[in-house]
Design a protein around this motif. Sequence first.
Motif, PDB file in Angstrom:
ATOM      1  N   GLN A  68      34.489  24.870 -10.825  1.00  0.00           N
ATOM      2  CA  GLN A  68      33.350  24.143 -11.398  1.00  0.00           C
ATOM      3  C   GLN A  68      32.180  25.095 -11.486  1.00  0.00           C
ATOM      4  N   ARG A  69      31.424  25.028 -12.554  1.00  0.00           N
ATOM      5  CA  ARG A  69      30.278  25.934 -12.676  1.00  0.00           C
ATOM      6  C   ARG A  69      29.308  25.675 -11.525  1.00  0.00           C
ATOM      7  N   GLY A  70      28.834  26.746 -10.897  1.00  0.00           N
ATOM      8  CA  GLY A  70      27.860  26.618  -9.814  1.00  0.00           C
ATOM      9  C   GLY A  70      26.510  26.198 -10.370  1.00  0.00           C
ATOM     10  N   ASN A  71      25.614  25.901  -9.460  1.00  0.00           N
ATOM     11  CA  ASN A  71      24.304  25.397  -9.888  1.00  0.00           C
ATOM     12  C   ASN A  71      23.364  26.554 -10.239  1.00  0.00           C
ATOM     13  N   PHE A  72      23.794  27.385 -11.160  1.00  0.00           N
ATOM     14  CA  PHE A  72      22.984  28.548 -11.551  1.00  0.00           C
ATOM     15  C   PHE A  72      22.176  28.219 -12.798  1.00  0.00           C
TER      16      PHE A  72
END
Length: 539
Positions: A68-72
């Motif tokens: 899952q895409r990180g919270n960047f």
Amino acid sequence: MSFGSKLLTRRGIALLQFSSVGKTPCGGFRTFTTSKANVCGLNISRNYSSTSTVDVELTSVRYKDHVQRGNFAALQPDDVSFFREKLGKHRVITDQSDLDGYNVDWLRIVRGSGKIVLKPKTTEEISIILKYCNDRNLAVCPQAGNTSLVGGSVPVYDEVILSTSLMDAVINFDEWSGVLVCEPGCILEKLNDYLLDRDFIMPLDLGAKGSCQIGGNVSTNAGGLRLLRYGSLHSTVLGCEVVLADGTVLDLMSTMKKDNTGYDLKHLFIGAEGTLGIVTKLAIQCPAKPNAINLALLGMDGFDKVLTTFKRAKRDLGEILSSCEYIDTASMECVTGNLNLKLPISQSQFYMVIETSGSLGEHDEEKLNNFLEDIMEEKIVSDGTIASGSTQIKDIWALRERIAEALLKDGYCYKYDLSIPLTVFDELVQDMRTQLGIGAKRVCGYGHLGDSNIHLNITSETFDKSVHNKIEPFVYEWVAKHNGSISAEHGVGFKKRDYLHYSKPNEAIGIMRDIKKLLDPKGILNPYKVLPSNFSPKI
Ligand code: FAD
Ligand code: MLT
Ligand code: ZN
């Protein structure tokens, strides 16, 4: 067929007579000395395949259940302006067509959607970039030659790609100590050529030498064809300079062999795969160039004979043994068939490439000839040839070094780089064949026998989830059962991170995660790589 000058053995018989088949189309047994080892430098460029990069499925799609895409933060126009101001517009790439090659790996198994490539030239520029990315919460994917075989060098989502390719200067070479100080973007083969002119060589050599960079090699702790002789990069890297996630420059640039001043932090960055910092400078201990190099290709029927040959090579060749590689018949068929290369000896079930490197040609030749004569006479080996001249050396090494390239021509390659006991090398290949039945196009094994490192490869026309699911976790369970390692030399990258527990206890993974948190608290450096996706520390 030309055998050149026949080599007389201690018993006064020409060695070529011992070939049980006697057909050696590329030349028979004869001696050879050269100034350059492994002259087969493959330039593995990004445009290697004629197929378009967009044919490769996005990692975020193919592996949607695993990542899952990180919270960047997402890249904004202001970020691009900042980078252009610091690096100049030519060292900031944002055109889609130019980005494609940086987003797809060499194996064409993963594809990211990075929107920018930065090409710094100095440590200071890297420090500015990382400080900015850390403050802005932008994720970064370091990239060197992009020859990673575990999906480590390309973004998974839209990470900023930080390429070291313009940092390619040799800073110093000390001919007394043999210590090379250089930047991370130096291409391995070019470094070796630079050193050859000064009567030294690099302590490592691998098939990707024409493209891979020393910073990438150190960051993956690459092994390769000379590890047997010169050891791993943990022993030959004397110092490094690293830029940490927040832009701090960590100077660990010792050029001394001995330095027992507390924890040896450089080892953290050797094999960290860009998750702990960016390597910006290196000091490497390089060996003197061997005066005499001999290369033999041998064929044998039965894996027991491979083992016996290795045991005898260690005993009889001793300190001059510099490479001991094995190739099974399915791998040999692949490299000769798919790349149209010629096999200079008769077909066998297994092949070995044995190299000696030493300082006194006559002494080495005598040792090698005695060894070959014995194993031929005892029928351990059924056929063989010694390379004669740089072309033959190149041709023989190509049969080993180009297997990875040949496998890609089958379509899709499922690649496993494993440490397992030597005695079960072929058992693994056979078990995998049984496990897959007719599902796979090819199942083959080759690798660095001298280091107990097998490359198990399976191919199919295209990526086939059912084949993949039959291989994994079967292969990792098999390796764990034999107390092996799921990554002998290629690293963990994106592909193996969720299988780390097969080779490392939870306590060790917990410490790895703590080190990551200490050095990169926001996790911006090569996220989704090395550390497992859902590991909760138990310590
Ligand atoms: P990349 O692939 O660009 O990067 C590798 C990893 O290091 C990535 O995770 C990247 O993010 C990180 N990284 C790169 N530069 C830096 C830096 N300056 N600081 C911090 N992190 C960084 N491997 C072996 O061990 N032995 C072999 O025999 C071998 N043979 C190969 C043969 C072929 C044909 C190919 C294609 C690959 C082979 N490899 C082998 C795999 C590969 O690991 C090596 O080619 C090499 O070490 C990768 O170097 P690179 O410059 O391409 O690095
Ligand atoms: C090799 O030894 O050829 C490399 O590690 C690449 C591969 O595993 O195919
Ligand atoms: Zn290898």
